[in-house]
Structures are given as C-alpha cells and as structure tokens.
Design a protein around this motif. Structure first.
Motif, PDB file in Angstrom:
ATOM      1  N   ALA A  97       0.839  -1.197   0.000  1.00 10.56           N
ATOM      2  CA  ALA A  97       0.000   0.000   0.000  1.00 10.56           C
ATOM      3  C   ALA A  97       0.876   1.249   0.000  1.00 10.56           C
ATOM      4  N   LEU A  98       0.422   2.261  -0.708  1.00  3.86           N
ATOM      5  CA  LEU A  98       1.190   3.497  -0.806  1.00  3.86           C
ATOM      6  C   LEU A  98       1.071   4.334   0.453  1.00  3.86           C
ATOM      7  N   ALA A  99      -0.137   4.410   1.019  1.00  6.53           N
ATOM      8  CA  ALA A  99      -0.370   5.276   2.175  1.00  6.53           C
ATOM      9  C   ALA A  99      -1.588   4.788   2.930  1.00  6.53           C
ATOM     10  N   PHE A 100      -1.870   5.454   4.049  1.00  2.00           N
ATOM     11  CA  PHE A 100      -2.998   5.103   4.902  1.00  2.00           C
ATOM     12  C   PHE A 100      -3.727   6.373   5.306  1.00  2.00           C
ATOM     13  N   LEU A 101      -5.046   6.400   5.091  1.00  2.00           N
ATOM     14  CA  LEU A 101      -5.867   7.545   5.475  1.00  2.00           C
ATOM     15  C   LEU A 101      -6.802   7.130   6.599  1.00  2.00           C
ATOM     16  N   GLU A 102      -6.782   7.904   7.671  1.00  2.00           N
ATOM     17  CA  GLU A 102      -7.643   7.622   8.804  1.00  2.00           C
ATOM     18  C   GLU A 102      -8.967   8.354   8.661  1.00  2.00           C
ATOM     19  N   LYS A 103     -10.070   7.643   8.858  1.00  2.00           N
ATOM     20  CA  LYS A 103     -11.395   8.249   8.800  1.00  2.00           C
ATOM     21  C   LYS A 103     -11.696   8.953  10.129  1.00  2.00           C
ATOM     22  N   PRO A 104     -12.463  10.050  10.097  1.00  2.00           N
ATOM     23  CA  PRO A 104     -12.998  10.706   8.896  1.00  2.00           C
ATOM     24  C   PRO A 104     -11.888  11.385   8.098  1.00  2.00           C
ATOM     25  N   ILE A 105     -11.955  11.225   6.795  1.00  2.00           N
ATOM     26  CA  ILE A 105     -10.914  11.730   5.905  1.00  2.00           C
ATOM     27  C   ILE A 105     -11.207  13.176   5.542  1.00  2.00           C
ATOM     28  N   THR A 106     -10.238  14.048   5.789  1.00  2.00           N
ATOM     29  CA  THR A 106     -10.417  15.450   5.427  1.00  2.00           C
ATOM     30  C   THR A 106     -10.191  15.626   3.928  1.00  2.00           C
ATOM     31  N   LEU A 107     -10.804  16.648   3.379  1.00  2.00           N
ATOM     32  CA  LEU A 107     -10.676  16.918   1.945  1.00  2.00           C
ATOM     33  C   LEU A 107      -9.224  17.132   1.558  1.00  2.00           C
ATOM     34  N   GLN A 108      -8.504  17.888   2.369  1.00  2.00           N
ATOM     35  CA  GLN A 108      -7.110  18.198   2.053  1.00  2.00           C
ATOM     36  C   GLN A 108      -6.244  16.943   2.024  1.00  2.00           C
ATOM     37  N   LYS A 109      -6.404  16.065   3.027  1.00  2.00           N
ATOM     38  CA  LYS A 109      -5.598  14.838   3.068  1.00  2.00           C
ATOM     39  C   LYS A 109      -5.949  13.907   1.925  1.00  2.00           C
ATOM     40  N   LEU A 110      -7.242  13.846   1.594  1.00  2.00           N
ATOM     41  CA  LEU A 110      -7.667  12.979   0.496  1.00  2.00           C
ATOM     42  C   LEU A 110      -7.034  13.417  -0.813  1.00  2.00           C
ATOM     43  N   LEU A 111      -7.174  14.694  -1.132  1.00  2.00           N
ATOM     44  CA  LEU A 111      -6.665  15.188  -2.410  1.00  2.00           C
ATOM     45  C   LEU A 111      -5.143  15.093  -2.484  1.00  2.00           C
ATOM     46  N   LYS A 112      -4.476  15.334  -1.367  1.00  2.00           N
ATOM     47  CA  LYS A 112      -3.017  15.239  -1.356  1.00  2.00           C
ATOM     48  C   LYS A 112      -2.571  13.798  -1.576  1.00  2.00           C
ATOM     49  N   ALA A 113      -3.249  12.850  -0.891  1.00  2.00           N
ATOM     50  CA  ALA A 113      -2.889  11.442  -1.042  1.00  2.00           C
ATOM     51  C   ALA A 113      -3.139  10.958  -2.462  1.00  2.00           C
ATOM     52  N   VAL A 114      -4.261  11.376  -3.043  1.00  2.00           N
ATOM     53  CA  VAL A 114      -4.580  10.980  -4.419  1.00  2.00           C
ATOM     54  C   VAL A 114      -3.557  11.564  -5.385  1.00  2.00           C
ATOM     55  N   GLU A 115      -3.214  12.815  -5.181  1.00  2.00           N
ATOM     56  CA  GLU A 115      -2.229  13.466  -6.058  1.00  2.00           C
ATOM     57  C   GLU A 115      -0.875  12.754  -5.982  1.00  2.00           C
ATOM     58  N   GLN A 116      -0.435  12.443  -4.764  1.00  2.00           N
ATOM     59  CA  GLN A 116       0.845  11.759  -4.597  1.00  2.00           C
ATOM     60  C   GLN A 116       0.797  10.341  -5.167  1.00  2.00           C
ATOM     61  N   GLY A 117      -0.353   9.673  -4.979  1.00  2.00           N
ATOM     62  CA  GLY A 117      -0.485   8.322  -5.495  1.00  2.00           C
ATOM     63  C   GLY A 117      -0.412   8.280  -7.011  1.00  2.00           C
TER      64      GLY A 117
END
Length: 226
Positions: A97-117
């Motif tokens: 796995a590339l990364a781990f997002l903890e819920k509730p997922i904030t918009l900023q963390k989601l978009l940053k993780a997707v961009e990096q992925g």
C-alpha cells in the motif's frame, strides 16, 4: 485525469468520495465489497485504488495481499479505516500500500494522497528512492511518519547525524516516540521555543501540541536558544 476505484462498504463514504473525485475531474468506479473490487479491478484497470480495511466479506488487507501475490497490484493503493491500529497500517504498507488515510478523511488529506499516489504510479516505481532522501534508513522513517500522521518532510531536516540515532529494529511505538520527540525538539529549537510557529510548522493545534510534547517528555526550557 485518472480512473479511480473506491472500495468501501459504507454507502455514504462511497458517495462522498465519488462526488469529491468527480469534482476534481476523475472517473470513479465504486465497489462495496472485495468481490466487486476484484471485478472492477479486472474490468477497469484503475490508475489508483482507495481501499477500506474493514469490509464484511474480505477485509482490505487480505485483498491487498491477494493482489500482491497474484501480480495484480500494478496500481497504487491507499488504505482507509477509522478503526485500524498502527500495526495494521504498517502491515498494509509492507504488502504494497502506498499510504494510509484515517477516517474521517479530510478533503485536504484525500486530495493530497490521491495526487501523490497518481504521481508515484505503480508500486514497482515506489521502490526507487524519493528525491532528497539521504539513505534507506531515512526512507523507512518517512514511510512510518506517513502512517502515524507526522509531517514527513521534516525528517530530512533532522540531518544525517540525527537519523543515525533511530534504530529500526525497535518496537514500532518506541521507535515512533523516539522520532517524534527528536522531531519536535528540532523544530522548537529552530523556532526559538515559539509554540505558535511550531504549531504552524507541524500543522497541529497549540492545545494538541502542548499535550503531545508533555506525553513525549520534551523539556521546553531546553529548546530555547540563549
């Protein structure tokens, strides 16, 4: 833009992530369990997968292992969970796995993780050192810092002498606390003990920062420059 597969058994989360990613111009495929995820992965060949850990039929880590063992882990996978332990997150990253997002997922963390992925590409490309890394040891520290929510860009700021003090064969919690203490001491010294500037630098609220420093046993008086 990219084709993203969202795998989560909660309808509300699937719809929310779908709306956000659609607004960013991505094409989104939804799956509510591992069986649907397998079919979607085979049919759509996604550029990125957002994969929930806790699902009723097959959990996300097991599905990740399956993809890795069968050669199907050709795309970046970002794990999601509101209840997973650090050990689970570490296991997922070891599998691929590339990364781990903890819920509730904030918009900023989601978009940053997707961009990096999407920028990182397939898991095989991830094996190459990231620009600016000083050694495999620093690379390991950065991966752990991503999991526990620490600003990993500051790892490189600690410098080669500091990173040599971290022993990766220690228990995870002990090694993490050791790194975090050095991380905060470094920034407190750099900012001459200013809690406001350190809070801004690390992205923590002042109350949370004070509590964290007390928990780690950081001596605030020693971090101020004369």
């Amino acid at each position: 833009m990219a084709n993203i597969l969202v795998v989560d058994d909660e309808l509300g989360i699937r719809d929310l992530l779908c709306d956000i990613l659609n607004d960013e111009g991505h094409t989104v495929e939804l799956a509510e369990n591992a069986a649907q995820a397998r079919a979607a992965r085979h049919r759509e060949r996604p550029d990125l997968v957002l994969l929930d850990i806790w699902m009723p039929d097959t959990d996300g880590v097991t599905l990740l292992k399956e993809w890795s063992a069968t050669g199907a882990l050709t795309m970046p996978v970002i794990m999601m969970s509101g209840h997973a332990t650090i050990d689970t997150a570490v296991e997922a990253t070891r599998i691929g796995a590339l990364a781990f997002l903890e819920k509730p997922i904030t918009l900023q963390k989601l978009l940053k993780a997707v961009e990096q992925g999407l920028a990182r590409g397939s898991p095989r490309k991830q094996a190459a050192p990231l620009p600016g890394l000083m050694s495999p040891r620093v690379d390991s520290l950065i991966k752990v810092s991503e999991i526990v929510g620490v600003n990993h860009e500051a790892v490189a700021d600690l410098g080669p002498q500091s990173t040599q003090n971290f022993m990766l064969d220690k228990p995870l919690r002990e090694g993490r606390d050791e790194y975090e203490k050095a991380y905060f001491e470094f920034h407190l010294t750099k900012e001459n003990g200013s809690m406001t500037r350190v809070a801004e630098k690390t992205g923590l609220e002042r109350t949370h920062l004070y509590r964290k420093l007390k928990q780690l046993g950081v001596n605030l008086s020693r971090t101020k420059r004369n």
